[in-house]
Design a protein around this motif. Structure first.
Motif, PDB file in Angstrom:
ATOM      1  N   ASP A   1      14.789  -2.202  25.093  1.00 19.82           N
ATOM      2  CA  ASP A   1      14.813  -2.425  23.643  1.00 19.82           C
ATOM      3  C   ASP A   1      13.485  -2.961  23.111  1.00 19.82           C
ATOM      4  N   GLY A   2      12.581  -3.330  24.028  1.00 18.66           N
ATOM      5  CA  GLY A   2      11.316  -3.920  23.592  1.00 18.66           C
ATOM      6  C   GLY A   2      11.507  -5.304  23.003  1.00 18.66           C
ATOM      7  N   ASN A   3      12.553  -5.996  23.441  1.00 22.47           N
ATOM      8  CA  ASN A   3      12.883  -7.318  22.906  1.00 22.47           C
ATOM      9  C   ASN A   3      12.223  -8.388  23.775  1.00 22.47           C
ATOM     10  N   ILE A   4      11.006  -8.748  23.423  1.00 19.12           N
ATOM     11  CA  ILE A   4      10.198  -9.646  24.253  1.00 19.12           C
ATOM     12  C   ILE A   4      10.767 -11.062  24.268  1.00 19.12           C
ATOM     13  N   ASN A   5      11.233 -11.547  23.126  1.00 18.65           N
ATOM     14  CA  ASN A   5      11.755 -12.916  23.059  1.00 18.65           C
ATOM     15  C   ASN A   5      12.989 -13.093  23.941  1.00 18.65           C
ATOM     16  N   ASP A   6      13.929 -12.134  23.863  1.00 19.68           N
ATOM     17  CA  ASP A   6      15.121 -12.214  24.717  1.00 19.68           C
ATOM     18  C   ASP A   6      14.739 -12.118  26.188  1.00 19.68           C
ATOM     19  N   LEU A   7      13.792 -11.237  26.491  1.00 16.92           N
ATOM     20  CA  LEU A   7      13.356 -11.064  27.878  1.00 16.92           C
ATOM     21  C   LEU A   7      12.809 -12.366  28.439  1.00 16.92           C
ATOM     22  N   ILE A   8      11.942 -13.027  27.678  1.00 19.23           N
ATOM     23  CA  ILE A   8      11.364 -14.296  28.131  1.00 19.23           C
ATOM     24  C   ILE A   8      12.463 -15.323  28.363  1.00 19.23           C
ATOM     25  N   SER A   9      13.457 -15.328  27.482  1.00 17.74           N
ATOM     26  CA  SER A   9      14.576 -16.256  27.627  1.00 17.74           C
ATOM     27  C   SER A   9      15.344 -15.985  28.919  1.00 17.74           C
TER      28      SER A   9
END
Length: 251
Positions: free
Chosen positions: A49-57
């Motif tokens: 999804d290109g969801n960087i914030n969720d990935l970092i979390s």
């Protein structure tokens, strides 16, 4: 004709490697050697999804279950094997997210080569985190990129030269345009100036380095070609709202 045969040979080789890796992953899951499916899916979906914030979390809070064992002879070899599996899964997720096949596979090849060159387990963990974030970043860029050919060319050039001075004059020369006209065109489409965009992308890279490596602030400042650490801190705070040191301590 020769070029096509070489491409087909490369594709067959890659397909064989992927089958081997997925067979290993399947074996792990059947024997409860790998981390939980749900945690893995959250990470890979964030990349897709290109969801960087969720990935970092998700990366900050790993699964409490044990990780797999692909080599009983060496802890370092086992970590490398697991990292290669991770790169392969992330590559697939990035392709599903819209990253071009050739680009994703090129990134994958480079990442796997680098994994093999590492000599410390902690380095592999840090690098794999950076790999996941980088794949997610490329997916995010692909999904958000709805600009003209010239602006897209500028963005691609900047992404490839984050560790260089990346001057507006060089970007203008590459596009065979007047620097003033290029800056006006870029701001009209993107909403911020070309200079601000360069700074923004360098700060995004700095954030990734702060999270996924142990490089000092001085090193990061030097790598990204900021004139000095004071200026780097000023620009970082402008975009992030806190200093690089505060950001590293927070994440």
């Amino acid at each position: 004709m020769l070029e096509n045969r070489q491409k087909n040979k490369s594709l067959r080789y890659r397909t064989g490697i992927e089958k081997l890796i997925y067979a290993q992953l399947s074996f792990q899951r059947q024997n409860n050697f790998f981390h939980s499916d749900s945690h893995e899916k959250r990470i890979m979906n964030a990349i897709k999804d290109g969801n960087i914030n969720d990935l970092i979390s998700y990366l900050k809070h790993p699964s409490i279950e044990g990780v797999g064992t692909l080599s009983k002879s060496s802890a370092l070899r086992n970590k490398k094997n697991l990292a290669i599996c991770g790169v392969t899964l992330a590559t697939r997720a990035a392709i599903e997210g819209g990253v071009q096949l050739e680009q994703a596979y090129t990134m994958s090849d480079l990442y796997i080569q680098h994994v093999e060159s590492l000599s410390e387990v902690v380095e592999i963990d840090q690098f794999l985190t950076a790999v996941f974030i980088e794949f997610a970043h490329h997916v995010h860029f692909q999904k958000q990129n709805k600009y003209s050919k010239v602006v897209t060319s500028c963005q691609t050039y900047i992404a490839q030269h984050l560790y260089a001075k990346c001057s507006i004059s060089n970007i203008a020369k590459m596009n065979r345009l007047n620097p003033i006209y290029l800056c006006q065109l870029f701001k009209n489409e993107v909403g911020i100036s070309l200079r601000e965009y360069i700074q923004q992308q360098k700060i995004e890279e700095a954030k990734r380095l702060l999270i996924s490596t142990s490089y000092s602030l001085t090193d990061i400042c030097t790598y990204l070609h900021f004139t000095d650490q004071s200026y780097f801190t000023k620009v970082f705070k402008k975009f992030v709202g806190i200093t690089p040191k505060q950001y590293r301590n927070t994440y």
